[in-house]
Design a protein around this motif. Structure first.
Motif, PDB file in Angstrom:
ATOM      1  N   ASP A 264      11.992  14.984  -5.051  1.00 17.16           N
ATOM      2  CA  ASP A 264      12.017  15.386  -6.461  1.00 17.16           C
ATOM      3  C   ASP A 264      13.147  14.709  -7.237  1.00 17.16           C
ATOM      4  O   ASP A 264      13.125  14.689  -8.467  1.00 17.16           O
ATOM      5  N   GLU A 265      14.132  14.163  -6.531  1.00  9.48           N
ATOM      6  CA  GLU A 265      15.180  13.404  -7.215  1.00  9.48           C
ATOM      7  C   GLU A 265      14.567  12.172  -7.892  1.00  9.48           C
ATOM      8  O   GLU A 265      14.921  11.821  -9.014  1.00  9.48           O
ATOM      9  N   THR A 266      13.635  11.525  -7.198  1.00 10.37           N
ATOM     10  CA  THR A 266      12.952  10.364  -7.768  1.00 10.37           C
ATOM     11  C   THR A 266      11.996  10.795  -8.867  1.00 10.37           C
ATOM     12  O   THR A 266      11.821  10.073  -9.863  1.00 10.37           O
TER      13      THR A 266
ATOM     14  N   ARG B 132       3.448  14.413  -8.921  1.00 10.10           N
ATOM     15  CA  ARG B 132       4.464  15.471  -8.908  1.00 10.10           C
ATOM     16  C   ARG B 132       5.109  15.611 -10.291  1.00 10.10           C
ATOM     17  O   ARG B 132       5.403  16.731 -10.727  1.00 10.10           O
ATOM     18  N   ALA B 133       5.313  14.489 -10.980  1.00  8.47           N
ATOM     19  CA  ALA B 133       5.870  14.549 -12.332  1.00  8.47           C
ATOM     20  C   ALA B 133       4.919  15.293 -13.266  1.00  8.47           C
ATOM     21  O   ALA B 133       5.351  16.105 -14.095  1.00  8.47           O
ATOM     22  N   ASP B 134       3.626  15.039 -13.132  1.00  4.40           N
ATOM     23  CA  ASP B 134       2.634  15.764 -13.936  1.00  4.40           C
ATOM     24  C   ASP B 134       2.692  17.261 -13.641  1.00  4.40           C
ATOM     25  O   ASP B 134       2.598  18.095 -14.553  1.00  4.40           O
ATOM     26  N   GLU B 135       2.864  17.589 -12.345  1.00  2.00           N
ATOM     27  CA  GLU B 135       2.924  18.998 -11.948  1.00  2.00           C
ATOM     28  C   GLU B 135       4.144  19.686 -12.553  1.00  2.00           C
ATOM     29  O   GLU B 135       4.049  20.801 -13.098  1.00  2.00           O
ATOM     30  N   LEU B 136       5.308  19.028 -12.450  1.00  2.00           N
ATOM     31  CA  LEU B 136       6.526  19.636 -12.993  1.00  2.00           C
ATOM     32  C   LEU B 136       6.447  19.757 -14.507  1.00  2.00           C
ATOM     33  O   LEU B 136       6.928  20.746 -15.082  1.00  2.00           O
ATOM     34  N   GLN B 137       5.841  18.773 -15.155  1.00  6.30           N
ATOM     35  CA  GLN B 137       5.676  18.838 -16.601  1.00  6.30           C
ATOM     36  C   GLN B 137       4.800  20.030 -16.988  1.00  6.30           C
ATOM     37  O   GLN B 137       5.102  20.751 -17.949  1.00  6.30           O
ATOM     38  N   ALA B 138       3.747  20.260 -16.226  1.00  4.86           N
ATOM     39  CA  ALA B 138       2.868  21.403 -16.501  1.00  4.86           C
ATOM     40  C   ALA B 138       3.611  22.718 -16.295  1.00  4.86           C
ATOM     41  O   ALA B 138       3.460  23.665 -17.084  1.00  4.86           O
TER      42      ALA B 138
ATOM     43  N   GLU C 206       0.832  -1.201   0.000  1.00  5.58           N
ATOM     44  CA  GLU C 206       0.000   0.000   0.000  1.00  5.58           C
ATOM     45  C   GLU C 206       0.869   1.255   0.000  1.00  5.58           C
ATOM     46  O   GLU C 206       0.578   2.227  -0.711  1.00  5.58           O
ATOM     47  N   ALA C 207       1.953   1.224   0.787  1.00  2.62           N
ATOM     48  CA  ALA C 207       2.868   2.371   0.838  1.00  2.62           C
ATOM     49  C   ALA C 207       3.545   2.582  -0.519  1.00  2.62           C
ATOM     50  O   ALA C 207       3.723   3.721  -0.968  1.00  2.62           O
ATOM     51  N   GLU C 208       3.911   1.478  -1.183  1.00  6.30           N
ATOM     52  CA  GLU C 208       4.527   1.584  -2.506  1.00  6.30           C
ATOM     53  C   GLU C 208       3.564   2.196  -3.518  1.00  6.30           C
ATOM     54  O   GLU C 208       3.967   3.021  -4.352  1.00  6.30           O
ATOM     55  N   LEU C 209       2.307   1.796  -3.447  1.00  9.92           N
ATOM     56  CA  LEU C 209       1.305   2.347  -4.363  1.00  9.92           C
ATOM     57  C   LEU C 209       1.099   3.837  -4.126  1.00  9.92           C
ATOM     58  O   LEU C 209       0.979   4.626  -5.074  1.00  9.92           O
ATOM     59  N   ARG C 210       1.047   4.218  -2.824  1.00  9.22           N
ATOM     60  CA  ARG C 210       0.877   5.649  -2.509  1.00  9.22           C
ATOM     61  C   ARG C 210       2.071   6.454  -2.995  1.00  9.22           C
ATOM     62  O   ARG C 210       1.919   7.561  -3.535  1.00  9.22           O
ATOM     63  N   GLU C 211       3.285   5.913  -2.810  1.00 12.24           N
ATOM     64  CA  GLU C 211       4.486   6.618  -3.242  1.00 12.24           C
ATOM     65  C   GLU C 211       4.524   6.734  -4.766  1.00 12.24           C
ATOM     66  O   GLU C 211       4.894   7.784  -5.309  1.00 12.24           O
ATOM     67  N   ALA C 212       4.136   5.677  -5.459  1.00 15.18           N
ATOM     68  CA  ALA C 212       4.099   5.727  -6.924  1.00 15.18           C
ATOM     69  C   ALA C 212       3.100   6.775  -7.403  1.00 15.18           C
ATOM     70  O   ALA C 212       3.365   7.509  -8.373  1.00 15.18           O
ATOM     71  N   ALA C 213       1.958   6.860  -6.731  1.00 12.03           N
ATOM     72  CA  ALA C 213       0.947   7.857  -7.102  1.00 12.03           C
ATOM     73  C   ALA C 213       1.469   9.269  -6.834  1.00 12.03           C
ATOM     74  O   ALA C 213       1.230  10.190  -7.625  1.00 12.03           O
TER      75      ALA C 213
END
Length: 204
Positions: free
Chosen positions: A105-107, A83-89, A71-78
């Motif tokens: 943000d390194e990840t 955040r990637a979508d945000e930076l792309q925008a 569950e923690a892995e899924l939350r982290e992936a989400a």
């Protein structure tokens, strides 16, 4: 089911080639035998209770821990994807340089690189290098900068090191004036690192 019934099932399965390697049947037999051994040494009249069986409870705890980890892995992936979508925008709006980096943000950088098919995102790297050199966002914390040193690629780190020294030489220099530092770090990372060390020695 009793132990004898479990043994019977295992014997029956062994006679069928497609069931001979069925580990579930054997595991069930082992479990029944283990329970019988527990009851054999218990006080006469004791009724088996899985709630007091340390083996069962350990298995349940391990399953719960594994589920929590998934569950923690899924939350982290989400979180990384969002955040990637945000930076792309922000890149598309041309306001990435005005954005302070956050923890993790390194990840996210790795996620953006993955989305681009493995190509280095030069503008994202330049943004992170500038933030690292200027101690912006979570990089205000020395521990975060130390962690970043183990997560970010050498060219980005040497870029940040050179920016640090150049900004000390010319405090009022803006990002555009120091754009050459990124090209140096990309094409000659070792030489750029050596230059940053040399400037630091000259300053001291």
């Amino acid at each position: 089911m009793t132990t004898e019934e479990a043994r019977f099932d295992v014997r029956q399965d062994s006679r069928h080639e497609d069931l001979a390697d069925d580990v579930r049947g054997r595991a069930g037999l082992w479990e029944w035998e283990r329970i019988e051994q527990l009851l054999a040494v218990a006080v006469p009249g004791t009724v088996y209770d899985p709630d007091t069986d340390v083996v069962v409870q350990a298995e349940l705890a391990a399953e719960a821990a594994a589920a929590a980890a998934r569950e923690a892995e899924l939350r982290e992936a989400a979180r990384i994807a969002a955040r990637a979508d945000e930076l792309q925008a922000l890149r598309e709006l041309g306001t990435l340089e005005q954005t302070e980096p956050r923890d993790g943000d390194e990840t996210v950088r790795d996620e953006l690189t993955h989305r681009a098919g493995g190509y280095v995102q030069a503008d994202v790297d330049a943004w992170l290098a500038h933030a690292l050199a200027a101690h912006l966002g979570h990089y205000r914390d020395p521990a975060a900068r130390e962690t970043a040193a183990g997560l970010l690629p050498p060219p980005l780190l040497t870029h940040a090191a050179l920016l640090t020294e150049l900004s000390r030489l010319v405090p009022d220099a803006d990002v555009d004036q120091l754009a050459f530092a990124a090209r140096l770090a990309t094409t000659e990372p070792e030489a750029t690192g050596a230059l940053a060390v040399f400037l630091a020695r000259a300053r001291s």
